[in-house]
Scaffold this active site. Sequence first.
Site, PDB file in Angstrom:
ATOM      1  N   ASN A   1       0.817  -1.225   0.000  1.00  0.00           N
ATOM      2  CA  ASN A   1       0.000   0.000   0.000  1.00  0.00           C
ATOM      3  C   ASN A   1       0.848   1.272   0.000  1.00  0.00           C
ATOM      4  O   ASN A   1       0.355   2.350  -0.336  1.00  0.00           O
ATOM      5  CB  ASN A   1      -0.947   0.014   1.201  1.00  0.00           C
ATOM      6  CG  ASN A   1      -2.243  -0.734   0.927  1.00  0.00           C
ATOM      7  OD1 ASN A   1      -2.606  -0.955  -0.226  1.00  0.00           O
ATOM      8  ND2 ASN A   1      -2.945  -1.117   1.978  1.00  0.00           N
TER       9      ASN A   1
ATOM     10  N   PHE B   1      -3.842  -8.768   6.152  1.00  0.00           N
ATOM     11  CA  PHE B   1      -3.710  -8.541   4.720  1.00  0.00           C
ATOM     12  C   PHE B   1      -2.361  -7.944   4.338  1.00  0.00           C
ATOM     13  O   PHE B   1      -2.107  -7.692   3.168  1.00  0.00           O
ATOM     14  CB  PHE B   1      -4.861  -7.650   4.238  1.00  0.00           C
ATOM     15  CG  PHE B   1      -6.203  -8.301   4.425  1.00  0.00           C
ATOM     16  CD1 PHE B   1      -6.660  -9.244   3.528  1.00  0.00           C
ATOM     17  CD2 PHE B   1      -6.983  -8.005   5.535  1.00  0.00           C
ATOM     18  CE1 PHE B   1      -7.878  -9.875   3.711  1.00  0.00           C
ATOM     19  CE2 PHE B   1      -8.216  -8.619   5.731  1.00  0.00           C
ATOM     20  CZ  PHE B   1      -8.664  -9.556   4.823  1.00  0.00           C
ATOM     21  N   HIS B   2      -1.509  -7.689   5.328  1.00  0.00           N
ATOM     22  CA  HIS B   2      -0.120  -7.315   5.091  1.00  0.00           C
ATOM     23  C   HIS B   2       0.027  -6.119   4.151  1.00  0.00           C
ATOM     24  O   HIS B   2       1.004  -6.019   3.397  1.00  0.00           O
ATOM     25  CB  HIS B   2       0.661  -8.533   4.563  1.00  0.00           C
ATOM     26  CG  HIS B   2       0.386  -9.776   5.349  1.00  0.00           C
ATOM     27  ND1 HIS B   2      -0.539 -10.707   4.949  1.00  0.00           N
ATOM     28  CD2 HIS B   2       0.850 -10.193   6.541  1.00  0.00           C
ATOM     29  CE1 HIS B   2      -0.626 -11.673   5.848  1.00  0.00           C
ATOM     30  NE2 HIS B   2       0.212 -11.373   6.830  1.00  0.00           N
ATOM     31  N   CYS B   3      -0.977  -5.239   4.185  1.00  0.00           N
ATOM     32  CA  CYS B   3      -0.956  -3.995   3.401  1.00  0.00           C
ATOM     33  C   CYS B   3      -0.823  -4.250   1.904  1.00  0.00           C
ATOM     34  O   CYS B   3      -0.291  -3.410   1.174  1.00  0.00           O
ATOM     35  CB  CYS B   3       0.163  -3.060   3.876  1.00  0.00           C
ATOM     36  SG  CYS B   3       0.030  -2.567   5.604  1.00  0.00           S
ATOM     37  N   THR B   4      -1.303  -5.400   1.437  1.00  0.00           N
ATOM     38  CA  THR B   4      -1.238  -5.692   0.003  1.00  0.00           C
ATOM     39  C   THR B   4      -2.508  -6.398  -0.452  1.00  0.00           C
ATOM     40  O   THR B   4      -2.496  -7.584  -0.776  1.00  0.00           O
ATOM     41  CB  THR B   4       0.036  -6.515  -0.351  1.00  0.00           C
ATOM     42  OG1 THR B   4       0.041  -6.787  -1.757  1.00  0.00           O
ATOM     43  CG2 THR B   4       0.120  -7.808   0.440  1.00  0.00           C
TER      44      THR B   4
END
Length: 393
Positions: free
Chosen positions: A107, A345-348
Amino acid sequence: MKGNKMDKPIIYMDNAATSWPKPPQVMEAMERSMREAAANPGRGGHEMSVRASRVLFEGRKALAKLFRIANPNDIAFTLNTTHALNMALTGMLRPGDHVVTTSVEHNSVRRPLEALKRKLGIKVTYVATDARGVLDLNKLRDAVRPDTRLIVAGHSSNLFGTILPIGEIGAIARKHGAKLLVDAAQSAGVLEIDVGAMGIDLLAFPGHKGLLGPQGTGGLYIHPELDLEPLMQGGTGSRSESPEQPAVRPDRYEAGTPNTVGIAGLAAGVRFVLEETTARIHARELALTRQLMEGLQSVPGVTLLGPDIHTERTAIVSFLLEGADPSEVAFLLDRQFGIAVRAGFHCTPLGHESAGTLETGAVRASPGYFTTESEIVSLVDAVNQISVMLRNK
């Protein structure tokens, strides 16, 4: 916590977020900086200010050696990779520019690009990877247009551990007259990076991950022929009589008092990496990753994301456990077994969309250089116990 010690030992498997533990020399360098070089660098001629300036320059020199950068002053220090990526994207892109990037970007790439779409009307093409995070270079080539100004690529996915062929992407960028911005959040200090040989025009990197430095540190390499509009304007200690931000590097991109003590720690971390070599670090982390993957494959109900066990990758293993929410698995690992992983969601989100896990997210375990084989065994055993417990509910 009791004093400076934890109540119980922790098995740390969240190195993709921040590496831990740090080499002792990192903390020693930070303490020495606070004692001997705590003044503002570049803002005075007294001895302590000169020492502080030397800390910054030594940090730049170490980073330049690691990334094969000819001029250390082409490196601007930042707070983290996110700061560096914003500096690169907002400083370079103009109304109507076209950007090509991938579906596995963090992100920290996607959100600034989407903001610039709204504010400036730039155009963005996201090239989808396959379900394992592997990029088809032909699709990337097809996405490049005459108005493509920039290609943005993460060197390694923070969800899949996939390693992108940056040198080949750099060749595509050069052929089409575009620039290449690389997000090295998961590769700096772990994979070999040569900005010239790989055709990298902008390299954003964190200090607190593979470079083994403290949080609040990072940087952006800017090709000497590129002039970015500075993200911030302000005091630099140079050309103070001018109302304009100075053109000289690195002052142009480093307004305000820097994190000298953090950069002292970062420089020590980089020197550790240079001594150990990225080849040795990557080989050890890859061996641990394959041990973890092999172990998890034997656990009933586990599904691994990303490339198969024989493929080169960084030390990231994301997985699902059938019948369990990833957050529940991470909670149980932490509270019952003292193992730190990350769930979500690990910023992706686009990466999870590619993997088909946008509804669930995943558990991510990321060993580091100081992880032991016995800790990998403990993690696999803990996941197996959780699997048995959930099946017996």
